[in-house]
Design a protein around this motif. Structure first.
Motif, short mmCIF file in Angstrom:
data_model
loop_
_atom_site.label_atom_id
_atom_site.label_comp_id
_atom_site.label_asym_id
_atom_site.label_seq_id
_atom_site.Cartn_x
_atom_site.Cartn_y
_atom_site.Cartn_z
N ASP A 173 0.86 -1.18 0.00
CA ASP A 173 0.00 0.00 0.00
C ASP A 173 0.90 1.24 0.00
O ASP A 173 1.50 1.59 1.01
N VAL A 174 1.00 1.87 -1.16
CA VAL A 174 1.93 3.00 -1.31
C VAL A 174 1.63 4.10 -0.31
O VAL A 174 2.54 4.73 0.24
N ASP A 175 0.37 4.35 -0.04
CA ASP A 175 -0.01 5.45 0.86
C ASP A 175 0.41 5.19 2.29
O ASP A 175 0.50 6.13 3.10
N ASN A 176 0.63 3.93 2.66
CA ASN A 176 1.01 3.58 4.04
C ASN A 176 2.51 3.39 4.22
O ASN A 176 2.95 2.97 5.28
N ARG A 177 3.27 3.65 3.20
CA ARG A 177 4.72 3.49 3.33
C ARG A 177 5.30 4.57 4.24
O ARG A 177 4.91 5.72 4.18
N ARG A 178 6.27 4.17 5.08
CA ARG A 178 6.92 5.07 6.03
C ARG A 178 8.44 4.97 5.86
O ARG A 178 9.13 4.30 6.65
N PRO A 179 8.99 5.61 4.86
CA PRO A 179 10.45 5.52 4.64
C PRO A 179 11.20 6.25 5.75
O PRO A 179 10.69 7.17 6.38
N ILE A 180 12.41 5.80 5.99
CA ILE A 180 13.30 6.46 6.97
C ILE A 180 14.29 7.32 6.17
O ILE A 180 15.02 6.80 5.31
N ILE A 181 14.30 8.61 6.48
CA ILE A 181 15.10 9.56 5.69
C ILE A 181 16.13 10.23 6.59
O ILE A 181 15.83 10.65 7.71
N TYR A 182 17.35 10.35 6.07
CA TYR A 182 18.44 11.00 6.82
C TYR A 182 19.22 11.87 5.83
O TYR A 182 19.64 11.39 4.77
N SER A 183 19.38 13.15 6.16
CA SER A 183 20.04 14.10 5.24
C SER A 183 21.35 14.60 5.84
O SER A 183 21.42 14.88 7.05
N VAL A 184 22.36 14.71 5.01
CA VAL A 184 23.70 15.17 5.45
C VAL A 184 24.13 16.31 4.54
O VAL A 184 24.12 16.18 3.31
#
Length: 463
Positions: free
Chosen positions: A393-404
């Motif tokens: 379910d694309v709408d329920n995806r919860r990616p983990i994002i980290y920016s440097v």
């Protein structure tokens, strides 16, 4: 002690303005000491001719700062000595060789010469100055009969006493004020200036009246006021070819309403057809824009992320990291663009350093590439890591994002500078995400993990 050089007249007489015939190159070339002394006019001596003991044996002028040759006793001006020593080191009078250590200052003779009574060289022209020689050069600097060059560089020479009149009345390069625009101009450029001065009063070119207008306003007069200005009919764009004076245009409009109505109707019909063609063209362009938008979206989906790293056999690799068999995995190198930076990812599934056993550590490094010479260094672009959620379910995806965002400083050159070895030291997120989180949701699915990396290209050089 130095003295001001005497001005050298080119012409005799007291003419108000004489143009110098001396070539500019000759005037600008400095004279040597001996030649200069020979050309200087002497003052007039009250006691007749100057005694020979007071004359220089080189320039024959009166001695100025006299030097004596010890071997022969003759005297020479200090300014003439360098030329004598350079050409032929002999006494000009007796031709006896001169030794530099046998030349001495004769201060006594200098005092005697400076105390001689003299008249001004220009006495015959009317100068009534008289005094001693020591004051003579000071007088020459202010003497009204000395010929001088115009300070405006107009090329004219005249007696100093005529300078005020020349500067204010005769000099072609004197500054004057335009009586119309009040600007400062050069006198000899006054006529060209008046031909372009915006405030100069000019009559109407159509001769509509005797009134004059400033040149800068005459066009406005022609466009809005002049009754004799020839104009086109207001319906000229509709096809009416009539042209006449402003007063005649009004009469023409009153006499030809039917003609103008027909022309206007025909023009409206033509414009309607053109508008219809324009709308058709616009609709066609909209279709092309929509088609291109679809293609761009397709390209964005294909090349939106610079790189997605697929890590398979996750459980096996995690166990290898925990046992220390293989703590670090490296991705294949990838480019930020076709000719961009060459980068590579590395991941420690069991953590690195202080994060070991608690977190997943994720890093990136700059590798040596083919196009490094064309890129900007140090590497300074923001890097964003994303652990992708594989939920269906694309709408329920919860990616983990980290920016440097790289910190450009001297200490970080091993990480961000242009690589001198195969790759630089890695930088990134030592505590990217904790190990417990990796087991939640669907970050690991079918024993596979996907990690996406994006490089900010806003300020990146595109080759």
């Amino acid at each position: 002690m130095t003295e001001s050089p005497m001005s050298i007249p080119v012409y005799e007489g007291s003419m108000l303005s004489l143009r110098s015939t001396t070539p500019s190159l000759a005037r600008s070339r400095p004279m040597t000491g001996l030649a200069k002394r020979k050309s200087e006019p002497e003052p007039k001596w009250k006691r007749g001719d100057l005694e020979s003991k007071y004359r220089c044996v080189a320039c024959s002028n009166y001695l100025r700062f006299p030097l004596q040759f010890e071997d022969c006793g003759h005297h020479i001006c200090s300014g003439c000595l360098p030329d004598i020593m350079r050409v032929s080191p002999r006494c000009p009078s007796c031709q006896q060789p001169i030794a530099r250590d046998k030349v001495v200052n004769d201060k006594g003779l200098q005092r005697d010469i400076q105390s001689l009574d003299v008249y001004c060289y220009y006495k015959d022209k009317g100068c009534d100055w008289q005094g001693t020689l020591k004051d003579y050069m000071g007088h020459v600097d202010t003497c009204g009969f000395v010929q001088v060059d115009c300070t405006n560089a107009c090329g004219v020479r005249f007696e100093r006493r005529f300078a005020p009149k020349h500067q204010t009345e005769d000099c072609p390069k004197r500054t004057v004020v335009c009586e119309f625009c009040k600007g400062n101009i050069i006198f000899e450029e006054e006529i060209p200036h008046l031909n372009t001065c915006p405030e100069f009063k000019v009559p109407c070119p159509n001769g509509c009246s005797s009134q004059e207008w400033p040149r800068g306003q005459i066009q406005n007069h022609l466009d809005t006021m002049c009754p004799k200005q020839e104009l086109s009919c207001p319906f000229g764009e509709c096809g009416c070819e009539y042209r006449g004076q402003r007063t005649e245009i009004t009469k023409h409009m009153q006499e030809s309403p039917g003609l103008h109505l027909n022309l206007a109707g025909r023009t409206i019909t033509i414009q309607k057809k053109l508008l219809q063609a324009y709308e058709e063209r616009t609709n066609e362009q909209k279709k092309w824009i929509e088609l291109l938008s679809v293609r761009v979206n397709a390209l964005d989906k294909t090349y939106g992320a610079q790189y997605i790293w697929k890590i398979d056999h996750y459980q096996e690799r995690l166990e290898e990291a925990r046992t220390g068999k293989k703590t670090t995995l490296f991705s294949p190198p990838f480019l930020t663009s076709r000719h961009g930076y060459r980068l590579a990812l590395s991941i420690c599934l069991g953590g690195d350093g202080k994060a070991k056993g608690k977190y997943v550590s994720l890093f990136i490094c700059v590798c040596r590439g083919e196009y490094d010479a064309l890129l900007s260094w140090p590497f300074s672009h923001r890097v964003t890591f994303t652990l992708l959620d594989q939920c269906e379910d694309v709408d329920n995806r919860r990616p983990i994002i980290y920016s440097v965002k790289p910190n450009i400083c001297k200490e970080n050159k091993p990480f961000l500078g242009r690589p001198v070895t195969e790759r630089n030291a890695s930088f990134g997120a030592q505590k990217f995400t904790d190990l417990d989180t990796m087991g939640t949701l669907e970050y690991v699915k079918d024993d596979t993990v996907f990690i996406k990396v994006e490089i900010d290209n806003e300020d990146m050089i595109i080759i």
